[in-house]
Design a protein around this motif. Structure first.
Motif, PDB file in Angstrom:
ATOM      1  N   SER A   7      -4.765  -3.991  -3.562  1.00 58.22           N
ATOM      2  CA  SER A   7      -3.561  -4.524  -4.242  1.00 58.22           C
ATOM      3  C   SER A   7      -3.806  -5.448  -5.239  1.00 58.22           C
ATOM      4  O   SER A   7      -2.944  -5.432  -6.239  1.00 58.22           O
ATOM      5  CB  SER A   7      -2.660  -4.605  -3.172  1.00 58.22           C
ATOM      6  OG  SER A   7      -2.817  -5.799  -2.538  1.00 58.22           O
TER       7      SER A   7
ATOM      8  N   SER B  78       0.759  -1.078  -0.017  1.00 60.33           N
ATOM      9  CA  SER B  78       0.083   0.095  -0.189  1.00 60.33           C
ATOM     10  C   SER B  78       0.830   1.309   0.101  1.00 60.33           C
ATOM     11  O   SER B  78       0.435   2.269  -0.527  1.00 60.33           O
ATOM     12  CB  SER B  78      -0.970   0.019   1.240  1.00 60.33           C
ATOM     13  OG  SER B  78      -0.011   0.015   2.390  1.00 60.33           O
TER      14      SER B  78
ATOM     15  N   TYR C 127       1.378   3.723  -3.339  1.00 61.08           N
ATOM     16  CA  TYR C 127       0.356   4.365  -4.039  1.00 61.08           C
ATOM     17  C   TYR C 127       0.548   5.751  -3.937  1.00 61.08           C
ATOM     18  O   TYR C 127       1.022   6.208  -2.764  1.00 61.08           O
ATOM     19  CB  TYR C 127      -1.110   3.736  -3.775  1.00 61.08           C
ATOM     20  CG  TYR C 127      -1.070   2.313  -4.111  1.00 61.08           C
ATOM     21  CD1 TYR C 127      -1.104   1.715  -5.359  1.00 61.08           C
ATOM     22  CD2 TYR C 127      -1.425   1.335  -2.946  1.00 61.08           C
ATOM     23  CE1 TYR C 127      -1.108   0.339  -5.309  1.00 61.08           C
ATOM     24  CE2 TYR C 127      -1.598  -0.027  -3.224  1.00 61.08           C
ATOM     25  CZ  TYR C 127      -1.345  -0.388  -4.616  1.00 61.08           C
ATOM     26  OH  TYR C 127      -1.658  -1.904  -4.471  1.00 61.08           O
ATOM     27  N   TYR C 128       0.193   6.558  -4.821  1.00 63.00           N
ATOM     28  CA  TYR C 128       0.154   7.995  -4.488  1.00 63.00           C
ATOM     29  C   TYR C 128      -1.075   8.483  -3.624  1.00 63.00           C
ATOM     30  O   TYR C 128      -2.249   8.170  -3.834  1.00 63.00           O
ATOM     31  CB  TYR C 128      -0.098   8.735  -5.876  1.00 63.00           C
ATOM     32  CG  TYR C 128       0.880   8.758  -6.817  1.00 63.00           C
ATOM     33  CD1 TYR C 128       2.160   9.561  -6.546  1.00 63.00           C
ATOM     34  CD2 TYR C 128       1.028   7.869  -7.968  1.00 63.00           C
ATOM     35  CE1 TYR C 128       3.110   9.499  -7.289  1.00 63.00           C
ATOM     36  CE2 TYR C 128       2.025   7.822  -8.840  1.00 63.00           C
ATOM     37  CZ  TYR C 128       3.023   8.702  -8.645  1.00 63.00           C
ATOM     38  OH  TYR C 128       4.107   8.517  -9.322  1.00 63.00           O
TER      39      TYR C 128
ATOM     40  N   VAL D 180      -6.238   5.353  -0.506  1.00 63.89           N
ATOM     41  CA  VAL D 180      -5.904   4.071  -0.028  1.00 63.89           C
ATOM     42  C   VAL D 180      -5.773   4.205   1.687  1.00 63.89           C
ATOM     43  O   VAL D 180      -6.179   3.168   2.376  1.00 63.89           O
ATOM     44  CB  VAL D 180      -4.528   3.571  -0.694  1.00 63.89           C
ATOM     45  CG1 VAL D 180      -4.092   2.308   0.132  1.00 63.89           C
ATOM     46  CG2 VAL D 180      -4.922   3.146  -2.069  1.00 63.89           C
TER      47      VAL D 180
ATOM     48  N   LEU E  45      -6.352   5.698  -9.366  1.00 61.48           N
ATOM     49  CA  LEU E  45      -5.272   5.038  -9.057  1.00 61.48           C
ATOM     50  C   LEU E  45      -5.443   3.781 -10.197  1.00 61.48           C
ATOM     51  O   LEU E  45      -4.437   3.624 -10.871  1.00 61.48           O
ATOM     52  CB  LEU E  45      -5.157   4.250  -7.899  1.00 61.48           C
ATOM     53  CG  LEU E  45      -4.524   5.303  -6.989  1.00 61.48           C
ATOM     54  CD1 LEU E  45      -4.674   4.573  -5.361  1.00 61.48           C
ATOM     55  CD2 LEU E  45      -2.868   5.525  -6.934  1.00 61.48           C
TER      56      LEU E  45
ATOM     57  N   THR F 145      -5.029  -3.992  -8.580  1.00 60.38           N
ATOM     58  CA  THR F 145      -4.081  -3.410  -9.585  1.00 60.38           C
ATOM     59  C   THR F 145      -3.488  -4.378 -10.234  1.00 60.38           C
ATOM     60  O   THR F 145      -2.785  -4.074 -11.203  1.00 60.38           O
ATOM     61  CB  THR F 145      -3.116  -2.572  -8.750  1.00 60.38           C
ATOM     62  OG1 THR F 145      -2.473  -3.484  -7.763  1.00 60.38           O
ATOM     63  CG2 THR F 145      -3.946  -1.514  -7.736  1.00 60.38           C
TER      64      THR F 145
END
Length: 254
Positions: A141, A86, A89-90, A129, A98, A144
């Motif tokens: 996760s 995690s 991620y931005y 997130v 995302l 993605t």
């Protein structure tokens, strides 16, 4: 004949005088869940990072979906999905943004809500997130890894730190992904998880594979050697008690 999606032959990884991966060979069949197990420092993470094209090997051969790691690493990247932690991620982007970001990196077009629906997170589409529970973060996760419709996904200890209900919920998600034809390679320190999920497992120790078979076969081999538990197992365990007392149904809130 079963199609081999991953083939590893005589793989070696050295760091100076240290041999982290010591001439191992294994294959993963199409559509199976394959577990790579071992204590910390056994070499399993290094092995997977090489197969994922994230780390250079010292010697040996690796092919994924027929593509050679030496000559076609870029093509391998297009057909695999790799789980991120995690922290990768931005923090300012929500889940839809995302997913769109990942799609852009893969140069593909996706419906973010459809992807999130696959992991039961469509109602959290506008959340960030950091606002998700531990189980929800792990499911995201995994989401993605599905953006580029991969043939193989790699999951690194996917249920670490989750409560029993969230763990079992994630197990069912992994089984659902497998049922859609995706090959899954995972690492875990939970032996009950490996026994429940994996069609076959390889156990590593000091850079070598010391056992490779189905969970049932490995258990049978141990029993045939004369092994006996020091304490008889009960028909249920404490995790079963926890699940029973906190709710039979697994919801999407974990």
């Amino acid at each position: 004949m079963t199609e081999q999606v991953i083939e590893v032959k005589n793989l070696v990884k050295k760091y100076g005088s240290l041999t982290a991966v010591d001439s191992i060979s294994f294959s993963v069949s199409k559509g199976e869940i394959f577990g790579l197990l071992g204590p910390n420092g056994a070499g399993k993470s290094t092995t997977l990072e090489i197969v994922e094209t994230l780390r250079e090997k010292t010697s040996g051969e690796v092919t994924v979906c027929g593509y050679s790691l030496d000559k076609e690493a870029a093509l391998i990247k297009k057909v695999i999905g790799v789980q991120l932690q995690s922290s990768g991620y931005y923090p300012g982007l929500n889940l839809v943004q995302l997913i769109e970001l990942f799609a852009g990196l893969y140069n593909c077009s996706v419906d973010p809500i459809q992807i999130l629906s696959m992991v039961n997170l469509q109602e959290k589409s506008k959340a960030k997130v950091k606002e998700l529970s531990g189980g929800q973060r792990q499911r995201f996760s995994i989401a993605t890894t599905l953006v580029n419709q991969p043939k193989v996904i790699f999951l690194d200890e996917p249920t670490t730190g989750l409560d029993p209900q969230a763990r079992r919920s994630l197990w069912e998600l992994i089984r659902t992904i497998q049922a859609q034809g995706t090959t899954i390679v995972l690492t875990t320190h939970y032996m009950d998880e490996a026994e429940y999920l994996c069609d076959r497992i390889a156990i590593m120790e000091k850079g070598k594979i010391i056992a490779l078979d189905t969970p049932d076969s490995l258990i049978d081999q141990l029993l045939e050697s004369g092994f006996e538990r020091k304490k008889e197992m009960k028909a249920a365990n404490l995790e079963d008690v926890f699940i029973h007392l906190t709710g039979h149904a697994l919801t999407g809130d974990y």
